[in-house]
Design a protein around this motif. Structure first.
Motif, PDB file in Angstrom:
ATOM      1  N   MET A 158       0.832  -1.203   0.000  1.00 54.89           N
ATOM      2  CA  MET A 158       0.000   0.000   0.000  1.00 54.89           C
ATOM      3  C   MET A 158       0.872   1.261   0.000  1.00 54.89           C
ATOM      4  O   MET A 158       0.555   2.233  -0.696  1.00 54.89           O
ATOM      5  CB  MET A 158      -0.919  -0.010   1.225  1.00 54.89           C
ATOM      6  N   LEU A 159       1.967   1.228   0.761  1.00 52.64           N
ATOM      7  CA  LEU A 159       2.861   2.373   0.768  1.00 52.64           C
ATOM      8  C   LEU A 159       3.470   2.594  -0.616  1.00 52.64           C
ATOM      9  O   LEU A 159       3.563   3.724  -1.107  1.00 52.64           O
ATOM     10  CB  LEU A 159       3.967   2.163   1.822  1.00 52.64           C
ATOM     11  N   LYS A 160       3.880   1.474  -1.206  1.00 51.40           N
ATOM     12  CA  LYS A 160       4.451   1.584  -2.553  1.00 51.40           C
ATOM     13  C   LYS A 160       3.409   2.119  -3.549  1.00 51.40           C
ATOM     14  O   LYS A 160       3.734   2.902  -4.446  1.00 51.40           O
ATOM     15  CB  LYS A 160       4.953   0.223  -3.024  1.00 51.40           C
ATOM     16  N   GLU A 190       0.936   4.210  -2.952  1.00 51.89           N
ATOM     17  CA  GLU A 190       0.775   5.650  -2.780  1.00 51.89           C
ATOM     18  C   GLU A 190       1.877   6.403  -3.523  1.00 51.89           C
ATOM     19  O   GLU A 190       1.628   7.425  -4.173  1.00 51.89           O
ATOM     20  CB  GLU A 190       0.813   5.994  -1.280  1.00 51.89           C
ATOM     21  N   ILE A 191       3.106   5.875  -3.405  1.00 52.66           N
ATOM     22  CA  ILE A 191       4.219   6.514  -4.129  1.00 52.66           C
ATOM     23  C   ILE A 191       3.966   6.452  -5.640  1.00 52.66           C
ATOM     24  O   ILE A 191       4.165   7.438  -6.375  1.00 52.66           O
ATOM     25  CB  ILE A 191       5.544   5.816  -3.756  1.00 52.66           C
ATOM     26  N   GLN A 192       3.509   5.272  -6.133  1.00 53.22           N
ATOM     27  CA  GLN A 192       3.219   5.137  -7.557  1.00 53.22           C
ATOM     28  C   GLN A 192       2.085   6.051  -8.006  1.00 53.22           C
ATOM     29  O   GLN A 192       2.087   6.572  -9.122  1.00 53.22           O
ATOM     30  CB  GLN A 192       2.866   3.666  -7.871  1.00 53.22           C
ATOM     31  N   GLN A 193       1.110   6.277  -7.102  1.00 55.40           N
ATOM     32  CA  GLN A 193      -0.004   7.177  -7.445  1.00 55.40           C
ATOM     33  C   GLN A 193       0.498   8.593  -7.663  1.00 55.40           C
ATOM     34  O   GLN A 193       0.042   9.283  -8.583  1.00 55.40           O
ATOM     35  CB  GLN A 193      -1.058   7.118  -6.328  1.00 55.40           C
ATOM     36  N   ARG A 194       1.395   9.037  -6.816  1.00 55.43           N
ATOM     37  CA  ARG A 194       1.956  10.382  -7.000  1.00 55.43           C
ATOM     38  C   ARG A 194       2.686  10.458  -8.339  1.00 55.43           C
ATOM     39  O   ARG A 194       2.571  11.445  -9.081  1.00 55.43           O
ATOM     40  CB  ARG A 194       2.910  10.705  -5.854  1.00 55.43           C
TER      41      ARG A 194
END
Length: 581
Positions: free
Chosen positions: A283-285, A287-291
């Motif tokens: 999930m953390l990864k 969020e980074i990919q979403q940005r």
């Protein structure tokens, strides 16, 4: 549930049909026997007529009533005669014995021998039938009807004669029916009922635990439908045994699969635990990919804007290109028209130059003729005119006039041919054309070009070929073909030959144009009709001649044109187009 026997049902239907058929046939035989016996009785009545008509006629003629009664009594004594009636010529009864038919009418025709059959519906209802005949007495070659005799018989006589035959027919039918019932019952019982009962009993003993022991075993050695049924049942038993074996195997596999499933469930629980622990990291990864995806989306929007501007530029360029294509087509049309007018102009110059020659000769002849006239006029004035001078004048004058007429006629024909061809080439008028005559006019208009060479043109065209089409297009096609042969095909050839074959099949005109020139390379044939294709580009060739020919044939005349090299040498054209009527 009540069971219906198939054998009984089938036996009942077969025997019912046989009984009905036997009954109908028996009834038909009885009726036939009845009418046959009746016919025999009628024949016997006719025999009695021939036997007793003479004696009865004489008795009636001699008014011997007692004799007539005795003869009648003798006839009634015959078993088949149930009644007799004798009447005189006034239909008064002389003797009437036995049974009589009430309201009977007696019809006979003396012209046919005086015999007729007795028919009466009322008497038929009483079971009587008979025969009536007239009594004819011959005297001195004359015949006279003196009375009538009616002999009656009855159906009782017929039935008495055929009684034994009827009993025999009925007995025969009963015996055959009984025998057939017995044979059919025995056959159905042995061949169908008993084997079916045996098969039924064996099928009832089916043991699902041991199907192999429940197979059918027939005692019959005949190969029939029951054996097929037995084989089908035994095959079903074999398949049932195989199915039980496969079912046992599947059950064992199912038990083994359940054990494996339990193990897989345990492993799955462990895997879910591991996946849950790694899900938070994922999930953390994400969020980074979403940005990062938001940044890429912004870049894509900018790229789309740039593409829209590029697309708008391309649209404007495309519109400009369409306008350029339209202008190019207009320029092409103007260029084609200019080429056509240039050809016509060159032809005009050649024709004008050609006309000057016969006109110059005509002027010279006229001047010479004028001098001759002045000389003869002077001789007349000085009274020096001699016969020899007059003969010389007449001879020279005839030669001058003949030379003058030939050259003026040649100039007139050349001018007429040129005018017709020139008018046709600048006009789109459709008219009726005689191909042989028109082709000669076209070639005559090209005479200024041809006479400078040693080339020849051979025309094979029937005088009666006429077509309704564009005369100008046809003239321009032949003009360009001939000029191409002269300029390109006959280059370095002193004596070229052109052959033009024209034929018409139904409403289609076929033209075969061939020359013996140098032809064209095979790889250049597909480019022959392209615009601006020429082998004389450095010598002023426009490359529009064959292109104009192609457009005129395909567009103006709605036809087809094909080009190919000859077997020996030269270029050949095949042109076809239809009559526009």
């Amino acid at each position: 549930m009540k069971v219906t026997s198939i054998s009984r049902k089938l036996l009942a239907r077969v025997l019912s049909f046989y009984f009905v058929l036997t009954f109908i046939v028996t009834c038909g035989q009885i009726v036939a026997e009845y009418f046959n016996t009746k016919s025999h009785i009628n024949s016997e009545l006719l025999t009695l007529e021939k036997t007793f008509s003479g004696s009865l006629t004489r008795a009636v003629w001699e008014l011997n009533t007692q004799q007539a009664i005795d003869i009648s009594d003798g006839l009634v004594a015959i078993p088949m005669i149930k009644g007799i009636t004798v009447t005189d010529e006034n239909n008064q009864i002389i003797a009437q014995l036995g049974e009589t038919a009430h309201n009977a009418s007696f019809n006979f025709d003396s012209a046919e021998g005086g015999q007729s059959e007795y028919r009466n519906l009322n008497s038929l209802s009483e079971g009587l039938f008979g025969h009536t005949f007239p009594l004819i007495f011959e005297f001195s070659g004359r015949t006279t009807r003196v009375g009538t005799v009616t002999l009656l018989s009855s159906n009782e006589v017929i039935f008495n004669r055929i009684e034994v035959g009827i009993y025999f027919l009925i007995g025969n039918a009963i015996v055959k029916t009984a025998a057939l019932v017995f044979l059919f019952s025995l056959a159905f019982s042995q061949l169908l009922t008993n084997p079916l009962n045996e098969l039924t009993e064996q099928i009832k003993q089916l043991d699902l635990d041991d199907p192999e022991a429940s197979k059918l075993h027939s005692m019959s050695y005949e190969h029939n439908e029951l054996n097929i049924l037995e084989d089908a049942y035994n095959n079903l038993i074999d398949e049932l045994v195989l199915f039980k074996e496969r079912l046992a195997e599947v059950q064992n596999e199912l038990i083994s699969a359940n054990h494996k499933l339990d193990e897989q469930n345990l492993q799955l629980e462990q895997e879910v635990a591991r996946k849950t622990s790694s899900l938070s990291t994922t999930m953390l990864k994400m969020e980074i990919q979403q940005r990062e995806m938001l940044q890429q989306q912004t870049q894509l929007q900018e790229e789309n804007n740039r593409r829209r501007k590029t697309e708008l530029t391309l649209t404007n360029t495309n519109n400009d290109l369409k306008s350029s294509i339209i202008e190019l087509k207009k320029a092409q049309e103007r260029l084609l028209e200019a080429e056509k007018m240039a050809t016509l102009g060159n032809l005009s110059a050649e024709v004008s130059h050609e006309i000057n020659t016969p006109i110059g000769v005509s002027i010279t002849s006229t001047s010479y003729l004028s001098d001759l006239i002045a000389q003869i006029d002077e001789d007349i004035q000085n009274q020096k005119l001699t016969k020899r001078t007059l003969d010389d004048f007449i001879r020279n004058a005839k030669q001058s006039i003949e030379l003058l007429m030939n050259n003026l006629t040649r100039a007139s024909d050349l001018n007429t041919s040129y005018k017709q061809v020139a008018v046709d080439q600048i006009s789109d008028k459709i008219r009726s054309i005689n191909m042989a005559k028109y082709l000669h006019e076209i070639i005559q208009s090209l005479d200024p070009k041809l006479k400078k060479t040693h080339h020849s043109i051979e025309i094979n065209c029937s005088e009666d070929i006429n077509i309704y089409s564009h005369a100008g297009a046809i003239a321009q096609i032949f003009t360009n073909l001939i000029m191409n042969s002269i300029v390109h095909g006959f280059e370095d050839i002193q004596q070229g030959k052109i052959i033009i074959d024209i034929s018409k099949h139904e409403q289609v005109l076929r033209i075969h144009y061939a020359d013996n020139g140098k032809g064209i390379e095979e790889e250049d044939l597909p480019k022959l009709f392209n615009m601006f294709y020429t082998t004389k580009a450095t010598q002023g060739g426009s490359g529009l001649g064959t292109h104009i020919i192609y457009n005129l044939v395909t567009d103006t005349l709605n036809g087809t044109i094909n080009a190919h090299n000859g077997q020996s040498r030269g270029l050949h054209f095949d042109i076809e187009f239809a009559d526009m009527r």
